[in-house]
Design a protein around this motif. Structure first.
Motif: not given
Ligand SMILES: C[S@@+](CC[C@H](N)C(=O)[O-])C[C@H]1O[C@@H](n2cnc3c(N)ncnc32)[C@H](O)[C@@H]1O
Length: 248
Positions: A112, A136, A139
């Motif tokens: 991340i 996602h 992130d």
């Protein structure tokens, strides 16, 4: 049809069809009848950057990133055959290479806040869950990181060539999963409006920088206007769109 069933079906189709697509849609090209990275320069300098390719296919876009000096080349793809091919395409890279078999709807353990650039060339529209996929990707990026993706323009498959002319034979406004004619109805792709992609990116937190749906036609027309991608069709509706965004 449940998302898990769609993923299973699509993976099966990709395992048997992968070879047909090796290197077919890869950087510096963004897709049919549009401008390329050589003209658009959406990524800027790639030298020393950590990059992640969503739906990396045979690894040819990552190969381009390696040639441009990226420091780490990461790729994620649903299809075993594509990941195996990407491993062999990228075996002589100076950069560190990490290839992961996974659907883009999941985070298979990717770091991340790590990547300078995340991109997807003609793969992201396969997702069964757009919001989750964008979330996602958001992130995975560092603050200030860049996200670029290309996909078939959602107007493109609404038009069909029949009896010497193009007819608008599917709704643009009704969204949802559809058996895809280009895949002989053996794969399911979600039809989404362009605004749905844009708004889902905004909801995930991205700042939009550019939306491109310019059409770039060669001098000569396609021999067969009924082909999935033809110059005659691209003269009416864009074949490809590209979006660049960033994480602030
Ligand atoms: C047209 S290819 C992409 C080509 C690739 N970008 C390149 O540079 O060579 C589309 C890819 O999306 C992958 N794909 C389809 N559905 C997926 C999903 N849900 N998650 C991850 N990858 C997926 C397919 O396996 C295929 O490799």
């Amino acid at each position: 049809m449940e998302a898990t069933e769609i993923l299973k079906m699509n993976k099966q189709r990709w395992e048997v069809s992968a070879e047909r697509f090796f290197g077919r849609t890869a950087l510096p090209e963004y897709g049919p009848f549009t401008l390329s990275e050589l003209e658009l320069q959406l990524f800027g300098s790639i030298c020393g950057k950590k990059v992640l390719d969503i739906g990396c296919g045979s690894g040819h876009s990552l190969q381009y990133m390696g040639k441009e000096g990226a420091k780490e080349l990461w790729g994620l793809d649903l299809c075993t055959k594509q990941i195996e091919t990407a491993k062999s395409v990228l075996k002589n890279q100076q950069a560190e290479v990490k290839l992961i078999e996974s659907p883009m709807e999941e985070n298979p353990g990717l770091p991340i806040g790590y990547f300078d650039m995340v991109y997807s060339i003609y793969a992201l529209g396969w997702t069964t869950d757009l919001s989750r996929t964008f979330s996602h990707i958001y992130d995975y990026l560092k603050p200030g990181g860049t996200f670029v993706f290309s996909w078939e323009h959602p107007l493109h498959d609404r038009l069909k060539y029949e009896e010497s002319s193009f007819t608008f034979n599917k709704s643009y406004v009704i969204e949802g999963p559809e058996y895809n004619e280009g895949w002989h109805n053996l794969a399911v792709i979600h039809h989404r409006k362009l605004s749905t992609y844009i708004n889902a990116m905004i909801d995930a937190g991205f700042v939009l920088e550019k939306v491109i749906d310019d059409v770039c036609l060669p001098v000569e027309h396609s021999k067969d206007p009924s082909r999935w991608y033809s110059t005659q069709k691209a003269n009416l509706v864009p074949a490809t769109f590209i979006i660049k965004a960033s994480k602030k």
